[in-house]
Motif scaffolding. Structure first.
Motif, PDB file in Angstrom:
ATOM      1  N   SER A 539       3.581  -2.942   2.091  1.00 56.97           N
ATOM      2  CA  SER A 539       2.418  -3.435   2.834  1.00 56.97           C
ATOM      3  C   SER A 539       2.727  -3.658   4.310  1.00 56.97           C
ATOM      4  CB  SER A 539       1.907  -4.735   2.210  1.00 56.97           C
ATOM      5  OG  SER A 539       2.803  -5.795   2.437  1.00 56.97           O
ATOM      6  N   GLN A 540       3.991  -3.518   4.693  1.00 55.51           N
ATOM      7  CA  GLN A 540       4.387  -3.713   6.095  1.00 55.51           C
ATOM      8  C   GLN A 540       5.289  -2.561   6.538  1.00 55.51           C
ATOM      9  OE1 GLN A 540       5.758  -7.733   7.013  1.00 55.51           O
ATOM     10  NE2 GLN A 540       4.831  -8.493   5.136  1.00 55.51           N
ATOM     11  N   TYR A 541       4.867  -1.334   6.222  1.00 53.06           N
ATOM     12  CA  TYR A 541       5.749  -0.190   6.459  1.00 53.06           C
ATOM     13  C   TYR A 541       4.933   0.997   6.956  1.00 53.06           C
ATOM     14  CZ  TYR A 541       9.488   3.204   5.577  1.00 53.06           C
ATOM     15  OH  TYR A 541      10.456   4.168   5.715  1.00 53.06           O
ATOM     16  N   GLY A 542       5.439   1.652   8.002  1.00 59.01           N
ATOM     17  CA  GLY A 542       4.765   2.827   8.531  1.00 59.01           C
ATOM     18  C   GLY A 542       3.426   2.487   9.151  1.00 59.01           C
ATOM     19  N   LYS A 543       2.517   3.472   9.077  1.00 58.24           N
ATOM     20  CA  LYS A 543       1.161   3.291   9.590  1.00 58.24           C
ATOM     21  C   LYS A 543       0.166   3.311   8.439  1.00 58.24           C
ATOM     22  CE  LYS A 543       1.764   5.102  14.276  1.00 58.24           C
ATOM     23  NZ  LYS A 543       1.295   6.114  15.277  1.00 58.24           N
ATOM     24  N   PRO A 544      -1.009   2.687   8.625  1.00 50.68           N
ATOM     25  CA  PRO A 544      -1.989   2.652   7.538  1.00 50.68           C
ATOM     26  C   PRO A 544      -2.419   4.050   7.110  1.00 50.68           C
ATOM     27  CG  PRO A 544      -2.582   1.114   9.280  1.00 50.68           C
ATOM     28  CD  PRO A 544      -1.456   1.937   9.806  1.00 50.68           C
ATOM     29  N   ALA A 545      -2.691   4.189   5.816  1.00 56.32           N
ATOM     30  CA  ALA A 545      -3.210   5.450   5.292  1.00 56.32           C
ATOM     31  C   ALA A 545      -4.553   5.763   5.952  1.00 56.32           C
ATOM     32  CB  ALA A 545      -3.379   5.357   3.778  1.00 56.32           C
ATOM     33  N   LYS A 546      -4.768   7.032   6.259  1.00 62.45           N
ATOM     34  CA  LYS A 546      -6.004   7.445   6.918  1.00 62.45           C
ATOM     35  C   LYS A 546      -6.952   8.056   5.900  1.00 62.45           C
ATOM     36  CE  LYS A 546      -3.929   8.310  11.470  1.00 62.45           C
ATOM     37  NZ  LYS A 546      -3.689   9.325  12.539  1.00 62.45           N
ATOM     38  N   ASN A 547      -7.990   7.326   5.564  1.00 69.53           N
ATOM     39  CA  ASN A 547      -9.066   7.837   4.710  1.00 69.53           C
ATOM     40  C   ASN A 547     -10.289   6.956   4.921  1.00 69.53           C
ATOM     41  OD1 ASN A 547      -8.761   5.495   3.083  1.00 69.53           O
ATOM     42  ND2 ASN A 547      -7.224   6.510   1.816  1.00 69.53           N
ATOM     43  N   GLU A 548     -11.336   7.226   4.185  1.00 74.91           N
ATOM     44  CA  GLU A 548     -12.584   6.493   4.413  1.00 74.91           C
ATOM     45  C   GLU A 548     -12.569   5.100   3.799  1.00 74.91           C
ATOM     46  OE1 GLU A 548     -15.969   7.741   1.690  1.00 74.91           O
ATOM     47  OE2 GLU A 548     -14.725   9.548   1.672  1.00 74.91           O
ATOM     48  N   ILE A 549     -11.515   4.780   3.045  1.00 73.08           N
ATOM     49  CA  ILE A 549     -11.390   3.452   2.458  1.00 73.08           C
ATOM     50  C   ILE A 549     -10.612   2.554   3.419  1.00 73.08           C
ATOM     51  CG2 ILE A 549     -10.439   2.120   0.566  1.00 73.08           C
ATOM     52  CD1 ILE A 549     -12.827   3.774  -0.250  1.00 73.08           C
ATOM     53  N   THR A 550     -11.279   1.556   3.961  1.00 71.06           N
ATOM     54  CA  THR A 550     -10.656   0.579   4.846  1.00 71.06           C
ATOM     55  C   THR A 550     -11.080  -0.821   4.411  1.00 71.06           C
ATOM     56  OG1 THR A 550     -12.488   0.510   6.428  1.00 71.06           O
ATOM     57  CG2 THR A 550     -10.815   2.235   6.759  1.00 71.06           C
ATOM     58  N   PRO A 551     -10.363  -1.847   4.840  1.00 71.71           N
ATOM     59  CA  PRO A 551     -10.772  -3.212   4.480  1.00 71.71           C
ATOM     60  C   PRO A 551     -12.183  -3.553   4.935  1.00 71.71           C
ATOM     61  CG  PRO A 551      -8.539  -3.210   5.324  1.00 71.71           C
ATOM     62  CD  PRO A 551      -9.071  -1.833   5.556  1.00 71.71           C
ATOM     63  N   ALA A 552     -12.662  -2.888   5.984  1.00 67.83           N
ATOM     64  CA  ALA A 552     -13.997  -3.197   6.509  1.00 67.83           C
ATOM     65  C   ALA A 552     -15.093  -2.378   5.832  1.00 67.83           C
ATOM     66  CB  ALA A 552     -14.027  -2.933   8.017  1.00 67.83           C
ATOM     67  N   ALA A 553     -14.712  -1.448   4.952  1.00 70.19           N
ATOM     68  CA  ALA A 553     -15.702  -0.580   4.316  1.00 70.19           C
ATOM     69  C   ALA A 553     -16.612  -1.381   3.384  1.00 70.19           C
ATOM     70  CB  ALA A 553     -15.006   0.535   3.545  1.00 70.19           C
ATOM     71  N   GLU A 554     -17.825  -0.889   3.208  1.00 72.31           N
ATOM     72  CA  GLU A 554     -18.741  -1.462   2.226  1.00 72.31           C
ATOM     73  C   GLU A 554     -18.574  -0.701   0.913  1.00 72.31           C
ATOM     74  OE1 GLU A 554     -22.717  -1.530   3.639  1.00 72.31           O
ATOM     75  OE2 GLU A 554     -22.279  -2.878   5.320  1.00 72.31           O
ATOM     76  N   PHE A 555     -18.650  -1.446  -0.197  1.00 70.60           N
ATOM     77  CA  PHE A 555     -18.388  -0.844  -1.499  1.00 70.60           C
ATOM     78  C   PHE A 555     -19.645  -0.866  -2.354  1.00 70.60           C
ATOM     79  CE2 PHE A 555     -14.379  -2.473   0.124  1.00 70.60           C
ATOM     80  CZ  PHE A 555     -13.605  -1.317   0.071  1.00 70.60           C
ATOM     81  N   ASP A 556     -19.806   0.212  -3.111  1.00 69.97           N
ATOM     82  CA  ASP A 556     -20.975   0.324  -3.985  1.00 69.97           C
ATOM     83  C   ASP A 556     -20.802  -0.484  -5.260  1.00 69.97           C
ATOM     84  OD1 ASP A 556     -22.486   2.497  -2.469  1.00 69.97           O
ATOM     85  OD2 ASP A 556     -20.545   3.467  -2.765  1.00 69.97           O
ATOM     86  N   ARG A 557     -19.561  -0.602  -5.709  1.00 73.47           N
ATOM     87  CA  ARG A 557     -19.292  -1.368  -6.933  1.00 73.47           C
ATOM     88  C   ARG A 557     -17.982  -2.127  -6.766  1.00 73.47           C
ATOM     89  NH1 ARG A 557     -23.131   0.271 -10.379  1.00 73.47           N
ATOM     90  NH2 ARG A 557     -23.995   2.325  -9.877  1.00 73.47           N
ATOM     91  N   GLU A 558     -17.939  -3.318  -7.349  1.00 70.69           N
ATOM     92  CA  GLU A 558     -16.737  -4.142  -7.285  1.00 70.69           C
ATOM     93  C   GLU A 558     -16.434  -4.680  -8.679  1.00 70.69           C
ATOM     94  OE1 GLU A 558     -16.735  -7.063  -4.227  1.00 70.69           O
ATOM     95  OE2 GLU A 558     -17.597  -5.720  -2.698  1.00 70.69           O
ATOM     96  N   PHE A 559     -15.243  -4.372  -9.143  1.00 68.32           N
ATOM     97  CA  PHE A 559     -14.806  -4.808 -10.468  1.00 68.32           C
ATOM     98  C   PHE A 559     -13.635  -5.770 -10.329  1.00 68.32           C
ATOM     99  CE2 PHE A 559     -16.394  -0.420 -10.982  1.00 68.32           C
ATOM    100  CZ  PHE A 559     -17.406  -0.633 -11.908  1.00 68.32           C
TER     101      PHE A 559
END
Length: 697
Positions: A539-559
């Motif tokens: 969680s503290q290594y390299g650079k963040p993964a690049k995709n459309e999933i980010t902490p600020a993203a809105e989610f359609d479903r949450e389980f």
């Protein structure tokens, strides 16, 4: 883990104290004189006060768990255990102790009938019994049956059981109280009172045992797995708070016209294959380097055969079963194949029985380090050897490595006991590599438990996690160890120095686990290494993964998946169960999503063990750990969740089908820690159970 052990100790002390108080209050009417009654009363007050201090400590532990870990960790305790504890303990504090302090024995030697009546009244004694019994229930909840997301049944069962248990003591106490009021109670017969207390306890225990026997018989029958089912829990469809899905609409209205079967989700099976392989599942006696022999089940008679292809290839693998009676499959662990090629018996195919075959075909879109294994009774078959490595070379290599090793470690049951081995090697290996050469280690952990690894003598990089490259990986010192959960993979790279390099499973001084010593010129006589000082944190290594999933993203479903444990029954036998949201498969929820949605899952580990959670068919982006956003979100297919940890992960629902989501400690999956992710337009094609012989875990 520490909080759990502390909670068990505190509740045990609480139970002992309230049990002692119950015995003291029972013996008050047997006091020979007022002085003896006074001393017993004083002791009772002190024991009760100490017990209340322990109660307070327990309450503070619950509060600290809430503050540290959040609501999910204490929901069951607060909804189920706290009300029962209040029922059992508040009457002592609010009614009995004030009454007890108000009883002042006279100065004369003998005890008056009025005083005896007060100390023998059921309302004076029963609350102490209730406090002791609810303390036992609290201990039981910590050890045997953690309440998680409690149902209405769980909310009322403990209060009802408390009343049932107290019924017999109430009858005894009422009879004694009436005898005291009539002047018929003989104080001097202490032995008779102890005998009466013992008889009361035996009858009460008999009722409890009877209830337990009924529960055992009911649990034995109700826990038996069905002979045939389609792996969905139709009674618990969890849509994650999103818009109603097509699946729920079909359940309500019976329209199946827009559905597609799992068996049809094959991908393009008519494209010509670029790489073809045959794997024969068969029994073979295998000998490790130490001479230890293994009664193994293998593919092609080998330990960990390798399938190696190039990214973009159409891969065809024909699986044949020679003599594995229970049948076999191949699951491509971490590889996002079309659903019908995923290798889960009863979900994506029928098991391959002796004499039968099945052909898997898919395009190798993902480069990286993966592996494959049977998913038929995997807790047994993987342990016995039905696994191998899947290596997909990138279409265009961005960085060349002059030496490469696939390091697939496993723990075997041998004729010399349990042995950890890297391939066939269960001892130290020596490998010569010219200094200056670039080396890649593809590390795959096939053991049920996580493993610690060391690379010492040079700094290094972890360039890939679960097949996915890390952006701009940092350099790690040789004092940094790393840990892989079951099923996880790391690619580790380094440049060979002019001194020895040690790769080791476990501690550097552990001679029972294998190692590899790399050297450049001559084998060193006595290479020396040091213990690690740091542990790698992705969680503290390299650079963040690049995709459309980010902490600020809105989610359609949450389980949410609350991982717990309890004693109980599974398939008619008593087990230590591993639960998801308080249930074991097939009673765990079915998560339902729509294609193209963004889906978030929260893992909460309330149990006593680690759980490497593996989602088939998708990679998860790790967003938060213990409620805090991670510095560098990364992609994984097998996330090891330690006791007391929470993680928030998310993925895009871009691979339609019916997918397992389970703990990859396969013993845990075999006793219930499994649920299924279902796309709303997909319906099952196969059945699990003894009728079909499809027995996945």
């Amino acid at each position: 883990m520490l909080e759990t052990i502390t909670g068990i100790i505190v509740t045990l002390v609480m139970t002992v104290l309230w049990g002692w108080a119950s015995l003291i209050v029972t013996m008050l009417p047997t006091s020979k004189n007022n002085q003896r009654l006074k001393s017993r009363k004083t002791l009772l007050v002190w024991v009760s006060c100490i017990a209340f201090v322990v109660d307070l400590i327990w309450c503070l532990l619950v509060v600290s768990q809430f503050v540290r870990y959040g609501w999910f960790f204490v929901e069951g305790i607060i909804k189920v255990i706290v009300p029962v504890m209040l029922i059992g303990h508040l009457p002592v504090a609010m009614y009995v102790l004030p009454k007890l302090r108000g009883i002042q024995p006279a100065q004369q030697e003998s005890i008056s009938v009025d005083t005896l009546a007060k100390v023998s009244h059921p309302a004076m004694v029963i609350p102490f019994y209730a406090a002791a019994i609810t303390s036992v229930m609290n201990v039981s909840s910590h050890i045997f049956a953690q309440p998680v997301m409690p149902s209405m049944y769980e909310l009322v069962q403990l209060p009802f059981l408390l009343l049932l248990i107290l019924f017999i003591p109430f009858l005894f106490l009422k009879r004694k109280y009436q005898a005291v009021r009539r002047g018929e109670f003989v104080q001097q017969k202490r032995g008779r009172e102890l005998l009466r207390f013992g008889l009361m306890s035996v009858i009460t225990a008999s009722i409890v045992i009877t209830v337990m026997v009924v529960q055992v018989l009911a649990g034995t029958q109700s826990s038996k797995l069905p002979e045939a089912s389609d792996m969905m829990n139709h009674h618990w469809i969890d849509e994650g708070g999103g818009v109603p899905t097509m699946l729920s609409h079909h359940q309500n209205h019976g329209n199946q016209s827009n559905m597609v079967e799992v068996a049809a989700l094959t991908g393009d099976i008519f494209a010509p294959a670029d790489s073809k392989f045959e794997l024969v599942a068969q029994w073979k006696e295998v000998t490790l380097a130490s001479g230890a022999k293994i009664d193994a089940w293998t593919y092609n008679g080998e330990i960990a055969p390798e399938i190696r292809v190039r990214q973009g290839d159409i891969v065809e693998v024909k699986l044949m079963n020679k003599d594995i009676d229970k049948g076999v499959t191949i699951h491509w662990h971490g590889y996002n194949v079309p659903n019908a090629m995923d290798g889960v018996p009863g979900m994506t195919q029928n098991v391959v029985k002796p004499g039968q075959s099945f052909t898997y075909k898919f395009q190798a879109k993902q480069a990286g380090t993966y592996w494959f294994h049977s998913h038929q009774q995997a807790a047994e078959q993987v342990v016995k050897g039905l696994f191998g490595s899947l290596i997909v070379d990138p279409r265009s290599e961005t960085e060349a490595y002059e030496q490469e090793f696939t390091v697939m470690n496993h723990r075997w049951d041998t004729d010399q006991g349990k042995k950890t081995a890297i391939g066939y090697e269960d001892q130290a290996q020596w490998k010569q590599i010219q200094s200056g050469k670039k080396v890649k280690l593809r590390i795959i952990n096939t053991h049920n438990q996580s493993q610690k690894y060391l690379l010492q003598g040079t700094d290094y990089q972890i360039t890939s996690i679960d097949g996915v490259p890390i952006q701009d990986p940092d350099r790690l010192s040789d004092r940094t160890a790393f840990r892989l959960g079951s099923g996880g993979r790391y690619d580790v790279t380094f440049t060979m120095p002019d001194r020895p390099v040690l790769f080791k499973i476990g501690d550097y001084q552990d001679d029972k686990k294998p190692s590899i010593i790399f050297y450049s010129d001559a084998p060193p006589a006595n290479p020396s290494f040091q213990a690690e000082s740091d542990m790698f944190d992705p969680s503290q290594y390299g650079k963040p993964a690049k995709n459309e999933i980010t902490p600020a993203a809105e989610f359609d479903r949450e389980f949410k998946m609350i991982l717990g444990n309890r004693m109980g029954f599974y398939n008619g036998q008593i087990h230590f169960l591993w639960t998801i949201n308080g249930e074991v498969y097939p009673h765990t929820p079915t998560f339902v999503v729509k294609q193209g949605e963004r889906v978030k899952t929260t893992f909460v580990n309330k149990s006593l063990a680690e759980h490497p959670m593996h989602l088939h068919g998708h990679h998860m982006t790790v967003l938060r750990k213990n409620g805090k956003q991670v510095m560098t979100p990364w992609l994984t297919d097998t996330l090891n969740v330690m006791p007391g940890e929470t993680y928030e992960v998310a993925f895009v629902a871009d691979n339609p089908g019916m997918w397992m989501d389970h703990c990859h400690n396969l013993d845990h999956a075999a006793t219930g820690m499994v649920l299924h992710l279902m796309y709303d337009h997909v319906r099952p094609s196969y059945e699990v159970g003894t009728k079909s012989g499809n027995l996945p875990d």
